[in-house]
Design a protein around this motif. Sequence first.
Motif, PDB file in Angstrom:
ATOM      1  N   ALA A   1      -0.098  -6.388  -2.213  1.00 16.01           N
ATOM      2  CA  ALA A   1      -1.462  -6.835  -2.522  1.00 16.01           C
ATOM      3  C   ALA A   1      -2.317  -5.604  -2.776  1.00 16.01           C
ATOM      4  O   ALA A   1      -2.109  -4.554  -2.161  1.00 16.01           O
ATOM      5  CB  ALA A   1      -2.042  -7.654  -1.374  1.00 16.01           C
ATOM      6  N   PRO A   2      -3.290  -5.702  -3.662  1.00 10.54           N
ATOM      7  CA  PRO A   2      -4.151  -4.543  -3.940  1.00 10.54           C
ATOM      8  C   PRO A   2      -5.079  -4.246  -2.763  1.00 10.54           C
ATOM      9  O   PRO A   2      -5.502  -5.139  -2.043  1.00 10.54           O
ATOM     10  CB  PRO A   2      -4.938  -4.980  -5.188  1.00 10.54           C
ATOM     11  CG  PRO A   2      -4.922  -6.475  -5.139  1.00 10.54           C
ATOM     12  CD  PRO A   2      -3.610  -6.863  -4.517  1.00 10.54           C
ATOM     13  N   SER A   3      -5.361  -2.945  -2.588  1.00 13.15           N
ATOM     14  CA  SER A   3      -6.265  -2.511  -1.524  1.00 13.15           C
ATOM     15  C   SER A   3      -6.787  -1.123  -1.883  1.00 13.15           C
ATOM     16  O   SER A   3      -6.522  -0.611  -2.973  1.00 13.15           O
ATOM     17  CB  SER A   3      -5.536  -2.476  -0.173  1.00 13.15           C
ATOM     18  OG  SER A   3      -4.560  -1.450  -0.171  1.00 13.15           O
ATOM     19  N   CYS A   4      -7.506  -0.515  -0.935  1.00 18.82           N
ATOM     20  CA  CYS A   4      -7.983   0.848  -1.153  1.00 18.82           C
ATOM     21  C   CYS A   4      -6.827   1.835  -1.291  1.00 18.82           C
ATOM     22  O   CYS A   4      -6.993   2.905  -1.881  1.00 18.82           O
ATOM     23  CB  CYS A   4      -8.860   1.287   0.028  1.00 18.82           C
ATOM     24  SG  CYS A   4     -10.393   0.354   0.212  1.00 18.82           S
TER      25      CYS A   4
ATOM     26  N   GLY B   1      -3.878   1.291  -2.823  1.00 25.17           N
ATOM     27  CA  GLY B   1      -3.087   1.186  -4.029  1.00 25.17           C
ATOM     28  C   GLY B   1      -3.042  -0.238  -4.550  1.00 25.17           C
ATOM     29  O   GLY B   1      -3.699  -1.135  -4.014  1.00 25.17           O
ATOM     30  N   ILE B   2      -2.248  -0.432  -5.593  1.00 22.92           N
ATOM     31  CA  ILE B   2      -2.089  -1.763  -6.172  1.00 22.92           C
ATOM     32  C   ILE B   2      -0.861  -2.436  -5.569  1.00 22.92           C
ATOM     33  O   ILE B   2      -0.087  -1.815  -4.842  1.00 22.92           O
ATOM     34  CB  ILE B   2      -1.982  -1.692  -7.702  1.00 22.92           C
ATOM     35  CG1 ILE B   2      -0.756  -0.860  -8.121  1.00 22.92           C
ATOM     36  CG2 ILE B   2      -3.244  -1.082  -8.299  1.00 22.92           C
ATOM     37  CD1 ILE B   2      -0.547  -0.805  -9.621  1.00 22.92           C
ATOM     38  N   GLU B   3      -0.680  -3.718  -5.904  1.00 27.76           N
ATOM     39  CA  GLU B   3       0.365  -4.497  -5.234  1.00 27.76           C
ATOM     40  C   GLU B   3       1.777  -3.985  -5.492  1.00 27.76           C
ATOM     41  O   GLU B   3       2.673  -4.179  -4.671  1.00 27.76           O
ATOM     42  CB  GLU B   3       0.273  -5.975  -5.646  1.00 27.76           C
ATOM     43  CG  GLU B   3       0.482  -6.245  -7.136  1.00 27.76           C
ATOM     44  CD  GLU B   3      -0.797  -6.135  -7.933  1.00 27.76           C
ATOM     45  OE1 GLU B   3      -0.810  -6.575  -9.092  1.00 27.76           O
ATOM     46  OE2 GLU B   3      -1.807  -5.620  -7.382  1.00 27.76           O
ATOM     47  N   THR B   4       1.996  -3.298  -6.598  1.00 26.13           N
ATOM     48  CA  THR B   4       3.348  -2.819  -6.916  1.00 26.13           C
ATOM     49  C   THR B   4       3.632  -1.414  -6.394  1.00 26.13           C
ATOM     50  O   THR B   4       4.743  -0.913  -6.546  1.00 26.13           O
ATOM     51  CB  THR B   4       3.572  -2.833  -8.439  1.00 26.13           C
ATOM     52  OG1 THR B   4       2.575  -2.030  -9.070  1.00 26.13           O
ATOM     53  CG2 THR B   4       3.524  -4.256  -8.977  1.00 26.13           C
ATOM     54  N   ASP B   5       2.632  -0.769  -5.782  1.00 31.73           N
ATOM     55  CA  ASP B   5       2.861   0.571  -5.233  1.00 31.73           C
ATOM     56  C   ASP B   5       3.889   0.521  -4.109  1.00 31.73           C
ATOM     57  O   ASP B   5       4.006  -0.487  -3.399  1.00 31.73           O
ATOM     58  CB  ASP B   5       1.551   1.163  -4.712  1.00 31.73           C
ATOM     59  CG  ASP B   5       0.664   1.656  -5.842  1.00 31.73           C
ATOM     60  OD1 ASP B   5       1.155   1.728  -6.993  1.00 31.73           O
ATOM     61  OD2 ASP B   5      -0.515   1.956  -5.576  1.00 31.73           O
TER      62      ASP B   5
ATOM     63  N   ARG C   1      -4.248   7.416  -2.869  1.00 27.27           N
ATOM     64  CA  ARG C   1      -5.542   6.725  -2.839  1.00 27.27           C
ATOM     65  C   ARG C   1      -5.940   6.436  -1.405  1.00 27.27           C
ATOM     66  O   ARG C   1      -5.099   6.400  -0.504  1.00 27.27           O
ATOM     67  CB  ARG C   1      -5.476   5.409  -3.631  1.00 27.27           C
ATOM     68  CG  ARG C   1      -5.365   5.596  -5.137  1.00 27.27           C
ATOM     69  CD  ARG C   1      -5.214   4.272  -5.860  1.00 27.27           C
ATOM     70  NE  ARG C   1      -6.284   3.332  -5.565  1.00 27.27           N
ATOM     71  CZ  ARG C   1      -6.425   2.139  -6.155  1.00 27.27           C
ATOM     72  NH1 ARG C   1      -5.534   1.751  -7.059  1.00 27.27           N
ATOM     73  NH2 ARG C   1      -7.420   1.344  -5.843  1.00 27.27           N
TER      74      ARG C   1
END
Length: 262
Positions: free
Chosen positions: A113-116, A118-122, A178
């Motif tokens: 899931a995206p957050s501060c 990174g994005i969901e695929t990180d 990030r």
Amino acid sequence: MNEDKPDWYSRAKKTPFSDEKFTSEMKKNVHRSVIFTDSKPKRRKHLQVGFAGGLMLLIILIAFQLPFGREEQQRAGTLPPGTEETIRAQGVTDEGRLRVIAVGQEKITTLGAPSCFGIETDMSFTGNYSVQYSTNQVTNEVTTLGDLTFIQPTSAPVDMIRLPFQAADVFILAPQYRDCHGIQIYAFAVEHETGKAVQLRFQDESLVSYFSYYRPGTTPMVKDNKLVLESTEGPGGEGSPDYKPKRMYRLDLKQGVMVLAN
């Protein structure tokens, strides 16, 4: 006429073979025996050919299975420790290479899931790591970093930021690219004169730590032979009388310290 036959003729009739018949059953037994005896070499030959074929098939299956199983283990993040060296970060000098190598097995996941951070695929990598410096086919361990988490877009090694100082090259390692407020960093120095690599500490007035931070969206840099890190903004930040938008550190290579300059 029987009376004209010699005595041995009558006596021969009383022998064990006189009334013996070569019956059809006996003929079948003899026939089966001949067939069985004649087929043994063929059966043995067929068995040898079958065994050789089965052995060859087993070798082929093993040859195909080994690389496949290894690839699947790597995808699942369950490759046994020591099977292959995993370089999680690296930095290159004119004489050698600084590497952060996984010790044992890493826990590998995706953020989902995206957050501060990174994005969901990180991808997230958590484990213990050995920092090593190699030059002229000689490798020395600089330090170890335990229970450290990397968050990066891919599994490729992180490129450390190389900053040139008069006495050394300083490498900045940011395990997570990030963050919501400040990106945590570690620093290492490779001395020009000796080629020795050390981990640096950060001294902020009375506080000494092995890590520091810089503001997201900025990049560490060198100015007047000092390390420049931009500070974060927010509560306890720019509203504080002690707030410094930029922190400048002087390199004390003998002590292995980045000292906050006034």
